[in-house]
Design a protein around this motif. Structure first.
Motif, mmCIF file in Angstrom:
data_model
loop_
_atom_site.group_PDB
_atom_site.id
_atom_site.type_symbol
_atom_site.label_atom_id
_atom_site.label_comp_id
_atom_site.label_asym_id
_atom_site.label_seq_id
_atom_site.Cartn_x
_atom_site.Cartn_y
_atom_site.Cartn_z
ATOM 1 N N ALA A 125 -97.841 -2.646 36.766
ATOM 2 C CA ALA A 125 -98.690 -1.468 36.615
ATOM 3 C C ALA A 125 -99.925 -1.770 35.774
ATOM 4 C CB ALA A 125 -97.897 -0.320 35.979
ATOM 5 N N ASN A 126 -99.818 -2.798 34.908
ATOM 6 C CA ASN A 126 -100.984 -3.151 34.081
ATOM 7 C C ASN A 126 -102.154 -3.625 34.924
ATOM 8 O OD1 ASN A 126 -99.824 -2.537 31.617
ATOM 9 N ND2 ASN A 126 -98.978 -4.583 31.326
ATOM 10 N N TYR A 127 -101.871 -4.122 36.122
ATOM 11 C CA TYR A 127 -102.941 -4.583 37.000
ATOM 12 C C TYR A 127 -103.920 -3.453 37.308
ATOM 13 C CZ TYR A 127 -105.144 -6.629 41.159
ATOM 14 O OH TYR A 127 -106.046 -7.108 42.069
ATOM 15 N N LEU A 128 -103.391 -2.218 37.388
ATOM 16 C CA LEU A 128 -104.236 -1.068 37.686
ATOM 17 C C LEU A 128 -104.594 -0.267 36.445
ATOM 18 C CD1 LEU A 128 -102.429 0.209 40.919
ATOM 19 C CD2 LEU A 128 -104.520 -1.130 40.788
ATOM 20 N N THR A 129 -103.645 -0.116 35.517
ATOM 21 C CA THR A 129 -103.861 0.803 34.406
ATOM 22 C C THR A 129 -104.381 0.138 33.143
ATOM 23 O OG1 THR A 129 -101.561 0.548 33.683
ATOM 24 C CG2 THR A 129 -102.032 2.299 35.270
ATOM 25 N N ASN A 130 -104.085 -1.157 32.963
ATOM 26 C CA ASN A 130 -104.497 -1.824 31.730
ATOM 27 C C ASN A 130 -104.811 -3.289 32.009
ATOM 28 O OD1 ASN A 130 -105.040 -2.303 29.042
ATOM 29 N ND2 ASN A 130 -102.890 -2.523 28.453
ATOM 30 N N PRO A 131 -105.844 -3.542 32.843
ATOM 31 C CA PRO A 131 -106.120 -4.924 33.255
ATOM 32 C C PRO A 131 -106.553 -5.831 32.117
ATOM 33 C CG PRO A 131 -107.880 -3.463 33.962
ATOM 34 C CD PRO A 131 -106.768 -2.585 33.451
ATOM 35 N N GLY A 231 -110.479 -9.019 43.918
ATOM 36 C CA GLY A 231 -109.669 -7.810 43.816
ATOM 37 C C GLY A 231 -108.208 -8.107 44.120
ATOM 38 N N GLN A 232 -107.963 -9.094 44.965
ATOM 39 C CA GLN A 232 -106.637 -9.550 45.377
ATOM 40 C C GLN A 232 -105.928 -8.511 46.240
ATOM 41 O OE1 GLN A 232 -104.356 -11.815 42.498
ATOM 42 N NE2 GLN A 232 -102.428 -11.266 43.468
ATOM 43 N N VAL A 242 -109.436 -3.220 41.664
ATOM 44 C CA VAL A 242 -109.880 -3.560 40.315
ATOM 45 C C VAL A 242 -110.491 -4.958 40.358
ATOM 46 C CG1 VAL A 242 -108.138 -2.157 39.118
ATOM 47 C CG2 VAL A 242 -107.634 -4.536 39.686
ATOM 48 N N THR A 243 -111.195 -5.329 39.291
ATOM 49 C CA THR A 243 -111.744 -6.687 39.186
ATOM 50 C C THR A 243 -111.115 -7.483 38.034
ATOM 51 O OG1 THR A 243 -113.541 -6.001 37.711
ATOM 52 C CG2 THR A 243 -113.963 -5.898 40.098
#
Length: 315
Positions: A125-131, A231-232, A242-243
């Protein structure tokens, strides 16, 4: 209720199929993209630059190694490597052997976070919420990789300015250490880029705007970066979710303009973390850039052309 259950089952089946495709097919669907960028000084002959980034190599990845070894057939004039080569403590020999004949071509490089530290399992979830969340794994043998690259003639541009010649063109280049780890120290290379060079080139692993702004202010014609993986995970008609940095999503991969007189090229990268081995609508790639002279003799006009009408293809 039967209709609801049927819909739920269909949704779950689609999700499972999508994950399977992203993990088993697209993640291994390597491609070479081609783009033309008009950034060179007036009268310069074209220069073929192969941009590789984010290999994230593990010793057992034979398909990736074979594909990398085949890149030499594109016969680039210069290789640019923008970091994150490793994903395993014993991956240095695999990287060196896979790059193979490319190491005999003039090359420049900077390192990324996954040259210094191995990836670790994270909350997805960090990939979207806390990159920006940082969890470092065990140290990796980046010194061995640096030695292998430099022994074969590639130039380490980490916090260094270098001038060199390729095919009769003079290139003034500089780079910083990875901004993703806040290791960048732009002050060590600060100052106007040489306006008499055929190409002024800046390198960074993560395309953080604070670093891109400094390169642009110093007059660099082209800045090259990786890190984003394009973005993967992307969506059709939307692009990158996300980047993984402060760069906006529209620039997650490919050529764009940064400011009035600088062009940016961000590689979508070749690999993934072993703990997130998926790609969706974002194939793993290397890029063959054909750099040509700016049409009006200025990098400003060339930048606009590169952003508005890029010539991009995939093979």
């Amino acid at each position: 209720m039967p209709a609801v259950k049927t819909a739920a089952a269909a949704t779950l089946g689609t999700l499972v199929a999508g994950i399977g495709y992203a993990a088993l097919i697209e993640r291994n669907a390597f491609v070479v993209r081609e783009a033309t960028m008009p950034v060179l000084s007036p009268g310069s002959a074209p220069l073929k630059v192969l941009h590789v980034s984010d290999i994230h190599m593990r010793p057992t990845q034979r398909r990736k190694q074979d594909w990398l070894r085949d890149l030499a057939r594109w016969e680039p004039d210069l290789v640019v490597n923008t970091g994150d080569n490793l994903a395993h403590p014993k991956a240095v020999p695999a990287v060196v052997q896979a790059l193979g004949d490319l190491l005999a071509v003039p090359g420049v490089f900077v390192f990324g976070s996954n040259d210094y530290f191995a990836p670790r399992l994270k909350n997805p979830a960090n990939y979207l919420t806390n990159p920006g969340h940082r969890i470092h794994g065990e140290p990796l043998p980046w010194q061995d990789l640096r030695a292998a690259f430099t022994e074969r003639g590639w130039l380490d541009l980490t916090h260094t300015r270098r001038e060199f010649e390729v095919n009769g063109l003079r290139i003034a280049a500089a780079g910083v250490d990875d901004p993703h780890l806040t290791r960048d120290r732009y002050a060590t290379i600060a100052g106007p880029a040489d306006p008499t060079a055929n190409l002024t080139l800046g390198l960074t692993h993560s395309p953080e705007p604070r670093v891109l702004d400094r390169f642009a202010a110093d007059g660099y014609q082209l800045v090259m970066a990786g890190h984003t993986h394009g973005g993967q995970l992307c969506l059709p008609f939307y692009g990158a979710l996300v980047t993984n940095c402060e760069l906006d999503r529209s620039r997650a991969k490919g050529p764009s303009r940064w400011g009035a007189r600088t062009q940016l090229h961000v590689s979508a990268g070749i690999g993934t973390s072993p703990f997130a081995p998926v790609r969706f609508c974002c194939r793993p790639e290397a890029t063959l850039l054909t750099l040509v002279a700016a049409p009006t003799g200025g990098s400003d006009a060339g930048s606009e052309a590169g952003q508005s009408h890029p010539t991009v293809s995939a093979r």
